[in-house]
Design a protein around this motif. Sequence first.
Motif, mmCIF file in Angstrom:
data_model
loop_
_atom_site.group_PDB
_atom_site.id
_atom_site.type_symbol
_atom_site.label_atom_id
_atom_site.label_comp_id
_atom_site.label_asym_id
_atom_site.label_seq_id
_atom_site.Cartn_x
_atom_site.Cartn_y
_atom_site.Cartn_z
ATOM 1 N N THR A 95 21.850 -65.979 20.698
ATOM 2 C CA THR A 95 22.685 -65.162 21.586
ATOM 3 C C THR A 95 22.389 -63.685 21.413
ATOM 4 O O THR A 95 22.270 -62.937 22.390
ATOM 5 C CB THR A 95 24.185 -65.436 21.307
ATOM 6 N N ASP A 96 22.247 -63.258 20.156
ATOM 7 C CA ASP A 96 21.961 -61.836 19.897
ATOM 8 C C ASP A 96 20.644 -61.420 20.532
ATOM 9 O O ASP A 96 20.526 -60.324 21.103
ATOM 10 C CB ASP A 96 21.935 -61.556 18.396
ATOM 11 N N PHE A 97 19.648 -62.275 20.454
ATOM 12 C CA PHE A 97 18.351 -61.955 21.052
ATOM 13 C C PHE A 97 18.481 -61.842 22.570
ATOM 14 O O PHE A 97 17.922 -60.908 23.177
ATOM 15 C CB PHE A 97 17.322 -63.041 20.711
ATOM 16 N N MET A 98 19.210 -62.801 23.169
ATOM 17 C CA MET A 98 19.383 -62.767 24.626
ATOM 18 C C MET A 98 20.067 -61.464 25.048
ATOM 19 O O MET A 98 19.696 -60.846 26.054
ATOM 20 C CB MET A 98 20.249 -63.955 25.083
ATOM 21 N N MET A 103 22.255 -71.174 29.351
ATOM 22 C CA MET A 103 21.242 -70.305 28.761
ATOM 23 C C MET A 103 21.473 -70.106 27.272
ATOM 24 O O MET A 103 20.522 -70.040 26.483
ATOM 25 C CB MET A 103 21.253 -68.951 29.476
ATOM 26 N N LEU A 104 22.730 -70.045 26.842
ATOM 27 C CA LEU A 104 23.039 -69.712 25.456
ATOM 28 C C LEU A 104 23.328 -70.926 24.572
ATOM 29 O O LEU A 104 23.655 -70.772 23.390
ATOM 30 C CB LEU A 104 24.227 -68.751 25.416
ATOM 31 N N THR A 105 23.218 -72.132 25.145
ATOM 32 C CA THR A 105 23.404 -73.347 24.335
ATOM 33 C C THR A 105 22.259 -74.333 24.484
ATOM 34 O O THR A 105 22.093 -75.217 23.637
ATOM 35 C CB THR A 105 24.698 -74.098 24.733
ATOM 36 N N PRO A 112 22.034 -69.790 13.356
ATOM 37 C CA PRO A 112 20.954 -69.823 14.344
ATOM 38 C C PRO A 112 21.461 -69.712 15.788
ATOM 39 O O PRO A 112 20.808 -69.106 16.632
ATOM 40 C CB PRO A 112 20.271 -71.166 14.101
ATOM 41 N N MET A 113 22.650 -70.271 16.096
ATOM 42 C CA MET A 113 23.202 -70.139 17.434
ATOM 43 C C MET A 113 23.485 -68.677 17.756
ATOM 44 O O MET A 113 23.180 -68.181 18.845
ATOM 45 C CB MET A 113 24.478 -70.969 17.560
ATOM 46 N N GLN A 114 24.035 -67.953 16.760
ATOM 47 C CA GLN A 114 24.325 -66.536 16.964
ATOM 48 C C GLN A 114 23.036 -65.726 17.101
ATOM 49 O O GLN A 114 22.971 -64.776 17.883
ATOM 50 C CB GLN A 114 25.170 -66.002 15.794
ATOM 51 N N GLN A 115 21.986 -66.145 16.377
ATOM 52 C CA GLN A 115 20.704 -65.459 16.472
ATOM 53 C C GLN A 115 20.153 -65.515 17.893
ATOM 54 O O GLN A 115 19.665 -64.506 18.415
ATOM 55 C CB GLN A 115 19.685 -66.112 15.515
ATOM 56 N N LEU A 145 28.509 -78.258 19.029
ATOM 57 C CA LEU A 145 27.825 -76.987 18.807
ATOM 58 C C LEU A 145 28.830 -75.901 18.441
ATOM 59 O O LEU A 145 29.959 -75.888 18.958
ATOM 60 C CB LEU A 145 27.087 -76.556 20.071
ATOM 61 N N PRO A 146 28.437 -74.970 17.571
ATOM 62 C CA PRO A 146 29.292 -73.810 17.305
ATOM 63 C C PRO A 146 29.189 -72.826 18.463
ATOM 64 O O PRO A 146 28.166 -72.772 19.154
ATOM 65 C CB PRO A 146 28.689 -73.230 16.024
ATOM 66 N N LEU A 147 30.220 -72.059 18.685
ATOM 67 C CA LEU A 147 30.200 -71.039 19.726
ATOM 68 C C LEU A 147 29.799 -69.694 19.132
ATOM 69 O O LEU A 147 30.367 -69.261 18.129
ATOM 70 C CB LEU A 147 31.581 -70.916 20.377
ATOM 71 N N SER A 148 28.841 -69.052 19.756
ATOM 72 C CA SER A 148 28.526 -67.682 19.352
ATOM 73 C C SER A 148 29.673 -66.792 19.810
ATOM 74 O O SER A 148 30.543 -67.209 20.581
ATOM 75 C CB SER A 148 27.226 -67.228 20.011
ATOM 76 N N ASP A 149 29.698 -65.551 19.346
ATOM 77 C CA ASP A 149 30.795 -64.648 19.697
ATOM 78 C C ASP A 149 30.894 -64.466 21.211
ATOM 79 O O ASP A 149 31.988 -64.456 21.784
ATOM 80 C CB ASP A 149 30.590 -63.290 19.023
ATOM 81 N N TYR A 150 29.746 -64.329 21.876
ATOM 82 C CA TYR A 150 29.728 -64.102 23.318
ATOM 83 C C TYR A 150 30.300 -65.310 24.059
ATOM 84 O O TYR A 150 31.099 -65.164 24.979
ATOM 85 C CB TYR A 150 28.294 -63.838 23.780
ATOM 86 N N LEU A 151 29.901 -66.517 23.636
ATOM 87 C CA LEU A 151 30.397 -67.725 24.293
ATOM 88 C C LEU A 151 31.881 -67.946 24.026
ATOM 89 O O LEU A 151 32.610 -68.437 24.897
ATOM 90 C CB LEU A 151 29.598 -68.948 23.831
#
Length: 403
Positions: free
Chosen positions: A400-403, A254-256, A395-398, A291-297
């Motif tokens: 995740t933040d929205f989710m 879902m987050l990638t 953009p990856m963090q964006q 891919l970069p990892l968002s903080d949550y991932l």
Amino acid sequence: MPKAANRLNFTKAAIAAIPPAPAGRRMVYNDAQIRGLQLIVTERGAKSFYFYKRIGGKPYRDLLGTHPDLTPENARKRAQASAGKAAMGTDLRMEKHAEKRERITLEDAFTAYKIARPGLKASTLYSYKRFLEAAFEPWKKKALVELTKDKVAAKHRELTKKSGPGYADGAMRFLRAIINFAQFQYEAPDGTPLLPDNPVRRISQTRAWNRVKRRTTYVRPEDLKPWFEAVLKLKEDPKKREAITVADWLLLMMLTGLRRGEAQRLRWADVDLKAKTLTVRDTKNHEDHTLPLSDYLFDLLEARKPPKEDPEPPEYVFASYGRTGYMTDPRELLERMVTSSGVKFTPHDLRRTFITVAESLDIRAYALKRLLNHKMTSDVTAGYIIADVERLRVPMQQVTDFM
């Protein structure tokens, strides 16, 4: 190579009395009655009848049968038939080649196709095998020259009715690929293809391909909260280890926006927690995808990381004790999650959800393509942009933040 031929009157008794050839050699015996009829004996004592003739200055030897299955009398009849054809001007080599070509089965062609295409993705090879064993099981042993346009059209209608339009079209695309390959893999010495035309063309000529609508389902914004709540609830399941693995797998997709198989086969060797990145190998477009990892991932993968003292750490992030080493079919847990959340979805719906959310956040088109690992070779401007994983971190963090 066979030793110089001996002349012998071929009878059952005379042939039975012939000893095995010396080690590492073969002995050749010529029949005293029929010119060109030979018997070749191996060091193990195996005995086979051949028709021998020089054609165009080159030796030609054709297997007629093995002794004692083929009697000397029948061997003479076959040798006389071959000699008669040669006397009438028949090119025995071409005829033999044509006979072999006409015996090529669908299974033979698929085996040769796999050898010629060693770079086939495992998922593609698996689906092709399934088509051969299921859709075309009655045709596996059939010669390709027997597959007429009428038979192909009838099979397409049968599969559409029995297994659905998407499956039927996929099966026919597989058949078309194998026959296209076989036409020239087994062409005659003069370049004539095995078949004058691919019979699967009948489906295009009659516009009989099924109109399969592309799936457009995704997890709608109003369903995101119950979906996430249901995923997190999986971690409270009595079968905790398996449930946590499935939950983390769903969250990663879902987050990638990764495809199902890409996420399932993710290796710990391709996760860099220091650089906060992950890399997918063997992707659909055959290019590595970082891919970069968002903080949550990052927190999710950090929590899954096997302990340093583990003597046999798992190879895969979503490991399983099954044959593959990674989780493959968590159908029961997915169905339970759908029931508890009321949100119907498939693993690929999560990729579409990621895309939909990213587009709604006005993420730049080039960044979106890079996040999804879509090729940009047809885009001239994109060819000048150097792919930089750090430029995708925001953009990856964006998303995740929205989710």
